[in-house]
Design a protein around this motif. Sequence first.
Motif, PDB file in Angstrom:
ATOM      1  N   ALA A  71      42.555 -10.826  47.091  1.00 10.22           N
ATOM      2  CA  ALA A  71      43.724 -10.298  47.801  1.00 10.22           C
ATOM      3  C   ALA A  71      43.756  -8.778  47.719  1.00 10.22           C
ATOM      4  CB  ALA A  71      45.009 -10.889  47.228  1.00 10.22           C
ATOM      5  N   ASN A  74      40.825  -7.293  49.877  1.00 14.33           N
ATOM      6  CA  ASN A  74      41.126  -7.353  51.310  1.00 14.33           C
ATOM      7  C   ASN A  74      42.187  -6.332  51.696  1.00 14.33           C
ATOM      8  OD1 ASN A  74      39.282  -9.401  51.880  1.00 14.33           O
ATOM      9  ND2 ASN A  74      40.752 -11.021  51.407  1.00 14.33           N
ATOM     10  N   ALA A  75      43.166  -6.111  50.797  1.00 11.74           N
ATOM     11  CA  ALA A  75      44.197  -5.111  51.074  1.00 11.74           C
ATOM     12  C   ALA A  75      43.594  -3.711  51.098  1.00 11.74           C
ATOM     13  CB  ALA A  75      45.302  -5.191  50.023  1.00 11.74           C
ATOM     14  N   GLY A  78      41.811  -3.097  54.276  1.00 13.15           N
ATOM     15  CA  GLY A  78      42.754  -2.771  55.344  1.00 13.15           C
ATOM     16  C   GLY A  78      43.167  -1.319  55.364  1.00 13.15           C
ATOM     17  N   HIS A 108      53.516   0.850  56.795  1.00 10.79           N
ATOM     18  CA  HIS A 108      52.565  -0.123  56.256  1.00 10.79           C
ATOM     19  C   HIS A 108      53.179  -1.038  55.194  1.00 10.79           C
ATOM     20  CE1 HIS A 108      49.003   1.375  58.318  1.00 10.79           C
ATOM     21  NE2 HIS A 108      49.406   2.611  58.061  1.00 10.79           N
ATOM     22  N   THR A 110      55.386  -4.013  53.410  1.00 14.48           N
ATOM     23  CA  THR A 110      55.734  -5.382  53.785  1.00 14.48           C
ATOM     24  C   THR A 110      57.223  -5.655  53.555  1.00 14.48           C
ATOM     25  OG1 THR A 110      55.096  -6.174  51.583  1.00 14.48           O
ATOM     26  CG2 THR A 110      53.408  -6.214  53.308  1.00 14.48           C
ATOM     27  N   SER A 111      57.855  -4.844  52.720  1.00 22.72           N
ATOM     28  CA  SER A 111      59.306  -4.888  52.533  1.00 22.72           C
ATOM     29  C   SER A 111      59.732  -3.566  51.914  1.00 22.72           C
ATOM     30  CB  SER A 111      59.741  -6.061  51.645  1.00 22.72           C
ATOM     31  OG  SER A 111      59.300  -5.883  50.315  1.00 22.72           O
ATOM     32  N   GLY A 227      53.646  -3.249  48.948  1.00 26.44           N
ATOM     33  CA  GLY A 227      52.384  -3.277  49.657  1.00 26.44           C
ATOM     34  C   GLY A 227      51.960  -4.704  49.953  1.00 26.44           C
ATOM     35  N   PRO A 228      50.793  -4.895  50.559  1.00 30.61           N
ATOM     36  CA  PRO A 228      50.313  -6.248  50.863  1.00 30.61           C
ATOM     37  C   PRO A 228      50.026  -7.062  49.609  1.00 30.61           C
ATOM     38  CG  PRO A 228      48.624  -4.596  51.335  1.00 30.61           C
ATOM     39  CD  PRO A 228      49.890  -3.854  51.080  1.00 30.61           C
ATOM     40  N   VAL A 229      49.776  -6.376  48.485  1.00 31.79           N
ATOM     41  CA  VAL A 229      49.662  -7.014  47.165  1.00 31.79           C
ATOM     42  C   VAL A 229      50.453  -6.146  46.194  1.00 31.79           C
ATOM     43  CG1 VAL A 229      47.408  -8.092  47.595  1.00 31.79           C
ATOM     44  CG2 VAL A 229      47.495  -5.772  46.688  1.00 31.79           C
ATOM     45  N   ASP A 233      52.052  -1.551  45.593  1.00 27.74           N
ATOM     46  CA  ASP A 233      53.433  -1.110  45.757  1.00 27.74           C
ATOM     47  C   ASP A 233      53.510   0.390  45.483  1.00 27.74           C
ATOM     48  OD1 ASP A 233      53.983  -3.754  46.158  1.00 27.74           O
ATOM     49  OD2 ASP A 233      55.237  -4.014  44.373  1.00 27.74           O
TER      50      ASP A 233
END
Length: 286
Positions: A71, A74-75, A78, A108, A110-111, A227-229, A233
């Motif tokens: 994970a 892959n992040a 990206g 970018h 995610t929350s 962040g995506p993971v 963050d």
Amino acid sequence: MPVRTSPTARQLRLGGELRRMRERAGLTSTEAGRRLGTNQAQISNIEASRFGVSPERVRAMARNYSCSDDALVNALIGMTGERKRGWWEEYRGILPAGLLDLAELEHHATSLRSAYVAHLPGLLQTAEHAREIFRQVVPPLSPPEVEHRVSHRIKRQSVLYRDKPMPYTAIVHEAALRMRFGGPSIAARQLEHMLEMTDHDDIRVVVIPFDAGSFPGSGQSILYAAGPVPQLDTVHLDTEHGSELLDAEAQLERYRIVLNRMENVALSKSASRDLIHGIAQSLKGE
């Protein structure tokens, strides 16, 4: 490959994460270069974000650094490639780089989760409210500079209008709700706008009332961008001397705790809406 002269915060973060991955593997940059068929200078330039890095190179680094966190890998992939021209790039050379980094960070994420004591969240401000704030900047901004900052702030709000909404929680102190930037009418319209925004299921505004007493984090504005993971963050701090980005795990954990404690003393979303509505109505009656 041309050398970058002004890498963005996102590019610097990628290089920093690759350095951390290498250090967790217990490798020096010289040893890493030998494993990857290159040299120490190349590794150092990638980690300092002076050079870009391809997805294939990131995969090779992860493999040679014994990183099995797919994970995370892959992040990081990206985040590779040359700078993509987001809308904020039109302000490069016009506004401070920190403001552009903030827009890119929000884009970018995610929350988002933020906390404010003396100001209202930039993502929920009206143009007229933002304009009054920027007119108070020291040293003073020229009228064109004020308008550039206002338009940049409003364009940042596009993250709240995506087809796939991004969760956003804003923790706001009652003091910020009662600040009358621009006078009662502008302040009332600003609060009504915030109420309209909280009609969206993915937007939460919770208020810390005056009678909540003391709480941590009261001296600064905080933005926590997921962040995506979790390893990617980022915390953004807004200060008088500029913005600051934090990403060390100990720092992230500290601000997660601070935001949790702030939210614990805040009113519920429903009670917060009632308080905001009451203040807005009192302003309209003046």
